[in-house]
Design a protein around this motif. Structure first.
Motif, short mmCIF file in Angstrom:
data_model
loop_
_atom_site.label_atom_id
_atom_site.label_comp_id
_atom_site.label_asym_id
_atom_site.label_seq_id
_atom_site.Cartn_x
_atom_site.Cartn_y
_atom_site.Cartn_z
N UNK A 12 0.80 -1.22 0.00
CA UNK A 12 0.00 0.00 0.00
C UNK A 12 0.83 1.26 0.00
N UNK A 13 2.14 1.13 -0.25
CA UNK A 13 3.07 2.25 -0.14
C UNK A 13 3.62 2.57 -1.54
N UNK A 36 -2.61 -8.14 -9.82
CA UNK A 36 -3.76 -7.27 -10.02
C UNK A 36 -4.87 -7.73 -9.09
N UNK A 37 -4.87 -7.17 -7.87
CA UNK A 37 -5.88 -7.50 -6.87
C UNK A 37 -6.31 -6.22 -6.17
N UNK A 44 -8.30 -9.98 4.39
CA UNK A 44 -9.34 -9.02 4.78
C UNK A 44 -9.51 -7.92 3.74
N UNK A 45 -10.73 -7.42 3.60
CA UNK A 45 -11.00 -6.42 2.58
C UNK A 45 -10.37 -5.06 2.87
N UNK A 46 -9.96 -4.84 4.13
CA UNK A 46 -9.36 -3.56 4.44
C UNK A 46 -7.83 -3.57 4.35
N UNK A 47 -7.27 -4.68 3.84
CA UNK A 47 -5.83 -4.72 3.59
C UNK A 47 -5.51 -3.88 2.35
#
Length: 304
Positions: A12-13, A36-37, A44-47
């Motif tokens: 996420x960086x 591609x995800x 978890x969906x918040x990752x």
């Protein structure tokens, strides 16, 4: 044989990803690829997970030499026309450095489809949809219209600007299933086998080449997978124990730098033109592979 790396989009960086791409180029790797995800598969969906194609645009602008690509995008995530437009522009923006890896997806991806409201087809339907998508991409990349099928509607284009390379960026199909390997031989430019051993890779590479030859065309066999590599046996054992203690999957390739060299050479002898690695373990593993594996691999004769 060319060697690439998977970039850490699940961090996420953005800066970490761009730094990894620049490092890959500086260390002498041949390519930087992305999953591609929308979030880590099965997680978890918040990752966090960076979006693949916008990230590749930034990677392309931050590098000059290396190939950039997807391993792999799912055909069902984006309409074929949109995917063609996006890939065509990335090919232009990177000066012809894009590889478009594409696949059907797996049941573990269902959570992403549900979270983002994207229908998910059954297995046989996904394969038929992939076939139509590749044919549509190939037509649009070549300046032609796609007549339409059961899953992909008629597409007239044009792609403006067109791809840099005649016929567009190469398309690799990612799969272990032999039916999709055959499809790659018939209509794509290559195939990628995730995590296969040398014997399994060789068997599928031979299927790929037979199908391509029967269709009067060529296609390349490529490999990708997670590698846990240590400088010696002692460090390799320590890294593997650390991974197990964290509850992480150990069903990956693991061994010393010398053993990785031998494994990659075996893949090359089995027909691989590319290997794309996900270096597990400490942050310096890409540098270790560049220092210990790439020079040794370059010196080895290829025995096919």
């Amino acid at each position: 044989m060319k060697v690439g790396l998977i970039l850490p989009l699940f961090s996420g960086n953005v800066e970490r990803v761009l730094e990894a791409a620049r490092e890959a180029e500086e260390l002498g790797f041949d390519g930087a690829f992305v999953f591609d995800h929308f979030f880590p598969p099965g997680g978890p969906r918040d990752r966090p997970a960076l979006e693949a194609f916008t990230t590749l645009a930034a990677v392309g602008a931050s590098t000059h030499r290396i190939t950039v690509g997807t391993l792999v995008t799912r055909a069902s995530l984006r309409p074929a026309g949109l995917l063609a437009k996006t890939a065509s522009w990335l090919d232009v923006a990177t000066g012809g450095r894009l590889v478009l890896g594409i696949g059907t997806g797996d049941p573990i991806d269902r959570g992403e489809h549900e979270a983002y409201g994207i229908p998910m087809l059954g297995r046989s339907e996904r394969r038929a949809h992939l076939d139509e998508t590749v044919r549509a991409l190939k037509a649009l990349f070549s300046g032609l219209a796609f007549e339409g099928g059961r899953y992909v509607p008629p597409l007239s284009g044009p792609l403006a600007p067109p791809p840099v390379r005649p016929g567009g960026p190469p398309i690799w199909l990612g799969a272990q299933a032999e039916d999709v390997v055959r499809m790659a031989g018939r209509i794509a430019d290559g195939w990628n086998g995730w995590g296969l051993g040398i014997d399994g890779f060789r068997e599928r590479a031979e299927i790929l080449l037979r199908e391509a030859e029967a269709a009067g065309r060529t296609a390349e066999a490529t490999w990708a997978g997670i590698v846990l590599v240590g400088e010696d046996e002692s460090e390799t054992r320590a890294l593997l124990e650390r991974r197990k203690a964290r509850g992480m999957d150990d069903d990956i390739w693991k061994g010393t730098a010398a053993e990785l060299t031998a494994f990659l050479a075996g893949l090359e002898a089995a027909g691989a033109t590319w290997v794309v690695l996900v270096p597990a373990g400490p942050k310096d593993r890409a540098a270790l592979i560049a220092r210990e594996v790439l020079p040794a691999l370059a010196k080895r004769p290829v025995a096919r």
